[in-house]
Enzyme design. Structure first.
Site, mmCIF file in Angstrom:
data_model
loop_
_atom_site.group_PDB
_atom_site.id
_atom_site.type_symbol
_atom_site.label_atom_id
_atom_site.label_comp_id
_atom_site.label_asym_id
_atom_site.label_seq_id
_atom_site.Cartn_x
_atom_site.Cartn_y
_atom_site.Cartn_z
ATOM 1 N N ASP A 63 0.745 -1.208 -0.016
ATOM 2 C CA ASP A 63 -0.032 0.044 0.060
ATOM 3 C C ASP A 63 0.828 1.240 0.063
ATOM 4 O O ASP A 63 1.948 1.181 0.443
ATOM 5 C CB ASP A 63 -0.831 0.191 1.159
ATOM 6 C CG ASP A 63 -1.843 1.475 1.378
ATOM 7 O OD1 ASP A 63 -2.339 1.656 0.348
ATOM 8 O OD2 ASP A 63 -1.944 1.818 2.268
ATOM 9 N N ASP A 104 -0.200 5.054 0.841
ATOM 10 C CA ASP A 104 -0.684 6.086 1.622
ATOM 11 C C ASP A 104 -0.405 5.640 3.133
ATOM 12 O O ASP A 104 -1.092 4.788 3.438
ATOM 13 C CB ASP A 104 -1.790 6.650 1.395
ATOM 14 C CG ASP A 104 -2.041 7.423 0.207
ATOM 15 O OD1 ASP A 104 -1.014 8.019 -0.364
ATOM 16 O OD2 ASP A 104 -3.101 7.101 -0.573
#
Length: 221
Positions: free
Chosen positions: A7, A9
């Site tokens: 991922d 963010d």
């Protein structure tokens, strides 16, 4: 060979690029502060709570791209990367990615944030593959709409599997599969890989990781 998914963010970067992009445009006076700032904060809180309506959010997030020519957006994008994103990239995150790449893993960033915002960021990590929400275009301009399935929640699994199949691969093609994430929204993909890792997780993911015996990692500092 391992498959390693990250991922972006609040995982590889110490912030949210979607949120920061809107704040960047507001700060430059490109978007009206009174109209956009409160809504941007509202959507961000919904995301963190796991209640985000992705379609409503994408209407909000992608519409500004349709108002300007790509040449102007590209200029702002470079400024945004330099001023807002690079300060959020830490040595621990770079080292984590670099270690997997050095060991020959197939690596990709899998993010709900759109590919216009995130494309330059993944290049900072030396990662060749990006699975992101795709803004639709016509005649070289963004339309303000999304193309295909957003890379969000269960959609991340669908998009990853389509990417793998396009290369003639599948989960079973790899000795191990990893996914690093901070968010409860990524529980579907975290549960799909053989080696899920919670990175500076939100409270819901931290509790789930503790119950499932998943490792918890911090890339901050």
């Amino acid at each position: 060979m391992d498959l390693v998914l990250f991922d972006l963010d609040n995982t590889l970067i110490a912030g949210d690029s979607d949120f920061e992009w809107a704040q960047f445009l507001i700060g430059k006076g490109i978007l009206d502060r009174d109209l956009y700032e409160a809504k941007n904060l509202e959507f961000y809180e919904q995301y963190k709570a796991g209640t985000l309506d992705i379609d409503l959010f994408l209407d909000f997030q992608l519409h500004p791209l349709s108002r300007f020519p790509r040449s102007q957006l590209d200029l702002w994008q470079r400024e945004f990367l330099s001023r807002h994103i690079l300060p959020l990239v830490g040595d621990k995150a770079r080292s984590l990615v670099g270690g997997h790449l050095a060991r020959g893993a197939l690596c990709a960033i899998v993010t709900a944030t759109n590919s216009f915002v995130t494309g330059p960021i993944i290049r900072e990590f030396g990662i060749a593959h990006l699975i992101a929400t795709i803004p639709a275009q016509e005649d070289g301009r963004f339309t303000g709409k999304v193309r295909g399935l957003p890379s969000f929640r269960e959609g991340k699994i669908v998009r990853v599997e389509a990417w793998l199949e396009a290369m003639g691969l599948w989960w079973s093609s790899f000795e191990r599969s990893w996914f690093y994430s901070d968010s409860l929204n990524d529980l579907p993909l975290l549960s799909r890989v053989s080696n899920p890792v919670a990175v500076d997780p939100d409270p819901t993911l931290r509790a789930h990781a503790a119950g499932a015996g998943w490792p918890v990692l911090s890339l901050l500092g």
